[in-house]
Design a protein around this motif. Structure first.
Motif, mmCIF file in Angstrom:
data_model
loop_
_atom_site.group_PDB
_atom_site.id
_atom_site.type_symbol
_atom_site.label_atom_id
_atom_site.label_comp_id
_atom_site.label_asym_id
_atom_site.label_seq_id
_atom_site.Cartn_x
_atom_site.Cartn_y
_atom_site.Cartn_z
ATOM 1 N N THR A 227 50.004 25.266 6.675
ATOM 2 C CA THR A 227 50.743 24.075 6.248
ATOM 3 C C THR A 227 50.136 23.523 4.965
ATOM 4 O O THR A 227 48.973 23.784 4.654
ATOM 5 N N ILE A 228 50.921 22.714 4.279
ATOM 6 C CA ILE A 228 50.416 22.021 3.092
ATOM 7 C C ILE A 228 49.469 20.910 3.560
ATOM 8 O O ILE A 228 49.733 20.232 4.552
ATOM 9 N N ASN A 237 46.413 22.744 10.911
ATOM 10 C CA ASN A 237 46.604 24.184 10.692
ATOM 11 C C ASN A 237 45.799 24.608 9.472
ATOM 12 O O ASN A 237 45.291 23.754 8.727
ATOM 13 N N ALA A 238 45.758 25.896 9.239
ATOM 14 C CA ALA A 238 45.120 26.391 8.018
ATOM 15 C C ALA A 238 45.870 25.828 6.812
ATOM 16 O O ALA A 238 47.103 25.822 6.792
ATOM 17 N N ALA A 239 45.119 25.335 5.826
ATOM 18 C CA ALA A 239 45.744 24.746 4.633
ATOM 19 C C ALA A 239 46.167 25.879 3.698
ATOM 20 O O ALA A 239 45.319 26.625 3.193
ATOM 21 N N LEU A 240 47.471 25.974 3.464
ATOM 22 C CA LEU A 240 47.966 27.088 2.644
ATOM 23 C C LEU A 240 47.396 27.077 1.239
ATOM 24 O O LEU A 240 47.094 28.132 0.662
ATOM 25 N N ARG A 267 51.703 19.130 -6.871
ATOM 26 C CA ARG A 267 52.940 18.365 -6.723
ATOM 27 C C ARG A 267 53.452 18.439 -5.264
ATOM 28 O O ARG A 267 53.919 17.454 -4.712
ATOM 29 N N THR A 268 53.324 19.604 -4.650
ATOM 30 C CA THR A 268 53.786 19.776 -3.269
ATOM 31 C C THR A 268 52.935 18.935 -2.321
ATOM 32 O O THR A 268 53.444 18.250 -1.422
ATOM 33 N N SER A 269 51.634 18.987 -2.556
ATOM 34 C CA SER A 269 50.705 18.218 -1.713
ATOM 35 C C SER A 269 50.997 16.725 -1.829
ATOM 36 O O SER A 269 51.024 15.985 -0.842
ATOM 37 N N ARG A 270 51.235 16.306 -3.062
ATOM 38 C CA ARG A 270 51.466 14.881 -3.317
ATOM 39 C C ARG A 270 52.785 14.428 -2.663
ATOM 40 O O ARG A 270 52.862 13.343 -2.089
ATOM 41 N N LEU A 271 53.796 15.271 -2.751
ATOM 42 C CA LEU A 271 55.069 14.909 -2.133
ATOM 43 C C LEU A 271 54.883 14.730 -0.624
ATOM 44 O O LEU A 271 55.378 13.767 -0.032
ATOM 45 N N LEU A 272 54.130 15.634 -0.020
ATOM 46 C CA LEU A 272 53.910 15.519 1.428
ATOM 47 C C LEU A 272 53.147 14.238 1.758
ATOM 48 O O LEU A 272 53.441 13.561 2.746
ATOM 49 N N THR A 273 52.196 13.883 0.929
ATOM 50 C CA THR A 273 51.428 12.656 1.151
ATOM 51 C C THR A 273 52.355 11.446 1.120
ATOM 52 O O THR A 273 52.272 10.545 1.963
ATOM 53 N N PRO A 282 39.344 12.601 0.532
ATOM 54 C CA PRO A 282 39.059 12.705 -0.908
ATOM 55 C C PRO A 282 38.339 13.999 -1.289
ATOM 56 O O PRO A 282 38.565 14.543 -2.362
ATOM 57 N N ASN A 283 37.473 14.495 -0.386
ATOM 58 C CA ASN A 283 36.724 15.714 -0.745
ATOM 59 C C ASN A 283 37.407 16.980 -0.248
ATOM 60 O O ASN A 283 36.789 18.032 -0.192
ATOM 61 N N LYS A 284 38.682 16.894 0.116
ATOM 62 C CA LYS A 284 39.369 18.105 0.590
ATOM 63 C C LYS A 284 39.485 19.114 -0.555
ATOM 64 O O LYS A 284 39.797 18.746 -1.682
ATOM 65 N N ALA A 285 39.254 20.377 -0.214
ATOM 66 C CA ALA A 285 39.347 21.434 -1.232
ATOM 67 C C ALA A 285 40.738 21.452 -1.845
ATOM 68 O O ALA A 285 41.732 21.175 -1.176
ATOM 69 N N ILE A 286 40.831 21.739 -3.086
ATOM 70 C CA ILE A 286 42.046 21.969 -3.888
ATOM 71 C C ILE A 286 42.856 20.699 -4.170
ATOM 72 O O ILE A 286 43.199 20.436 -5.313
ATOM 73 N N VAL A 287 43.192 19.917 -3.152
ATOM 74 C CA VAL A 287 44.119 18.796 -3.393
ATOM 75 C C VAL A 287 43.504 17.423 -3.142
ATOM 76 O O VAL A 287 44.186 16.406 -3.323
#
Ligand code: KIV
Ligand code: ZN
Length: 496
Positions: A227-228, A237-240, A267-273, A282-287
């Protein structure tokens, strides 16, 4: 180069997480963005779980044409019929049939023997192949299932026509070595497995979901599910985005392509947020907010001299345009508007820009519209005066509270008095730096017994919070309307 298929289940497994439920409109927006991101398969929902999920899968199948659209189904003929009906408009549909295989699930949840499990698996896959053609079969709780039995179930499913076999770590229990052994054993022992795509689907209870997914890919899985932002049941779930960027950054270990346009990740991550109101840590990898931030002087110095001293991938590669636009404490709203433009949003008015996402999200009918808000607070109790349009009619209420937010919410409650509202969580954070920062409010509330999220942004944080409150209320009002319509339709579609 060999390809690993990316199966996104944000709209099904992700949406099952507390606080992550989405309206049909929000799901459609996410599905379109997932299409732009380049995922190969979108699991759009669990068609048999509710009339709303059924409709949502059907609409996505109708409108989102490039990716395969999948829907989950238990191994029962009723679920498979509903899945097939929901997928009917799809260019390419897939039924994702699942059945638990571990002894603990067979004994205590399903109360069936291994023989019955084999029979059900075969019958369900045959029916799904007959109705839809493309079938994925998942052995739920595979990682706690006896390896000999997994091989038997997989053999039955493959013989019945499943072309994708998924081996989920449903409870996030596995060690990467076990995932490797499980895949190697299945590949070695099951006849016909060479014509099947093996898939992994890992949960994150021990923080190993991404490591386990990568172990699965190394062991021959050519489809990976996740999932995103890693949203999903329990620890998620595992973060895609993490899997994809790990594959891209460590091509020496993972010499495989995906169809993902990594510059669409942020952009996808932000839309889901924005849709769920749930911010990645804040310290999540990638996004995560700090994923590309360098605070320590030594690191900043190193990055300025050569980016790769402390950056193993560039922010640009995930869609963050940071290079020539640094938001500092004096930047204010103008810099924010430029940042959004750099992210690909063309805007004409910087104040409108701040609420871009929020405005777009409300493309369902808005029963409640904020028309004015006046709050006074200080040493005495706060007093709020709220004017709102309700179904086009102006209404006004005043209320007191311990603080400006309590007073404003109390005034809204007076006007929306036909709803029972209980606010659970409210987060307000600055989404631009400086004294004129734009505040983004995200909240979760139980409204008429169901959980809804609300988000909004405005330069005034009380205003942002009240708009977020109305956003949740509008979803609740819309859900009421949809439910009433679905009840009528349900008796028509399924003869209930
Ligand atoms: O985690 C799991 O086992 C699932 C299945 C339904 C695939 O989500
Ligand atoms: Zn799952």
């Amino acid at each position: 180069m060999e390809r690993v298929l990316v199966f996104d289940t944000t709209l099904r497994d992700g949406e099952q997480a507390p606080g992550c439920s989405m309206t049909p409109v929000e799901k459609m927006r996410m599905a379109k963005q997932l299409d732009t991101l380049g995922v190969d398969i979108i699991e759009a929902g669990f068609a048999a779980s509710s009339p709303a999920d059924f409709e949502s899968v059907r609409e996505i199948a109708r409108e989102v044409r490039r990716p395969v659209i999948a829907t989950l189904a238990r191994a029962t003929s009723g679920d498979i019929e509903k899945a097939a009906a929901a997928l009917e408009p799809a260019r390419q549909g897939r039924v994702h049939v699942f059945l638990a295989t571990s002894e603990i699930h067979l004994q205590h949840k399903l109360r069936i023997s291994q023989e019955e499990c084999l029979e059900r698996a075969g019958a369900a896959v045959e029916q799904a192949v007959r109705l839809v053609g493309e079938v994925e079969f998942s052995c739920e709780d595979a990682t706690r299932t006896d390896l000999d039995f997994i091989c038997q179930v997989v053999e039955v499913a493959v013989k019945a026509g499943a072309r994708i076999i998924n081996l989920p770590d449903t409870v996030g229990y596995a060690h990467p070595d076990e995932i490797r052994t499980m895949l190697a054993t299945v590949r070695q022992r099951v006849p016909g497995i060479e014509d099947v795509v093996l898939s992994v689907h890992c949960h994150n209870d021990l923080g190993l979901a991404v490591a386990n997914s990568l172990a699965g890919i190394a062991a021959g899985a050519r489809q990976v599910e996740g999932t995103i932002n890693g949203i999903g049941e329990r620890a998620g779930n595992a973060a895609l985005e993490e899997i994809v960027m790990a594959m891209r950054t460590r091509r020496d270990h993972f010499p495989y392509d995906t169809g993902i346009d990594t510059t669409e990740i942020y952009r996808t991550s932000r839309l889901l947020t924005v849709v769920t109101g749930i911010h990645p840590q804040p310290n999540k990898a990638i996004v995560g907010k700090n994923a590309f931030a360098h605070e320590a002087g030594i690191h900043q110095d190193g990055v300025l001299k050569h980016r790769m001293t402390y950056e193993i991938m560039t922010p640009e590669s995930v869609g963050l345009q940071m290079s020539n636009l640094v938001l500092g404490k004096h930047s204010g709203r103008h810099a924010l508007s430029q940042r959004y433009r750099a992210l690909g949003y063309e805007l004409t008015d910087e104040d409108l820009l701040a609420i871009l996402h929020h405005g777009c999200m409300e493309d369902f009918p808005r029963r409640y519209k904020l028309r004015h808000l006046q709050v006074s607070c200080g040493s005495a109790a706060a007093v709020a005066d709220v004017g709102m349009e309700v179904d086009g009619v102006m209404q006004e209420a005043m209320a007191e509270g311990d603080g400006p937010l309590a007073a404003a919410f109390a005034a809204v409650n007076r006007i929306a008095s036909d709803h029972v509202i209980e606010l659970h969580e409210l987060t307000i954070q600055a989404i631009s730096p400086g004294g004129d920062a734009v505040g983004e409010a995200s909240l979760q509330a139980t409204i008429d017994g169901k959980t809804f999220t609300g988000t909004a942004a405005a330069p005034d944080i009380v205003n942002a919070a009240v708009r977020a409150y109305l956003n949740a209320l509008n979803k609740a009002a819309h859900a009421r309307t949809l439910e009433a319509a679905a009840l009528e339709q349900a008796s028509y579609v399924w003869g209930v």
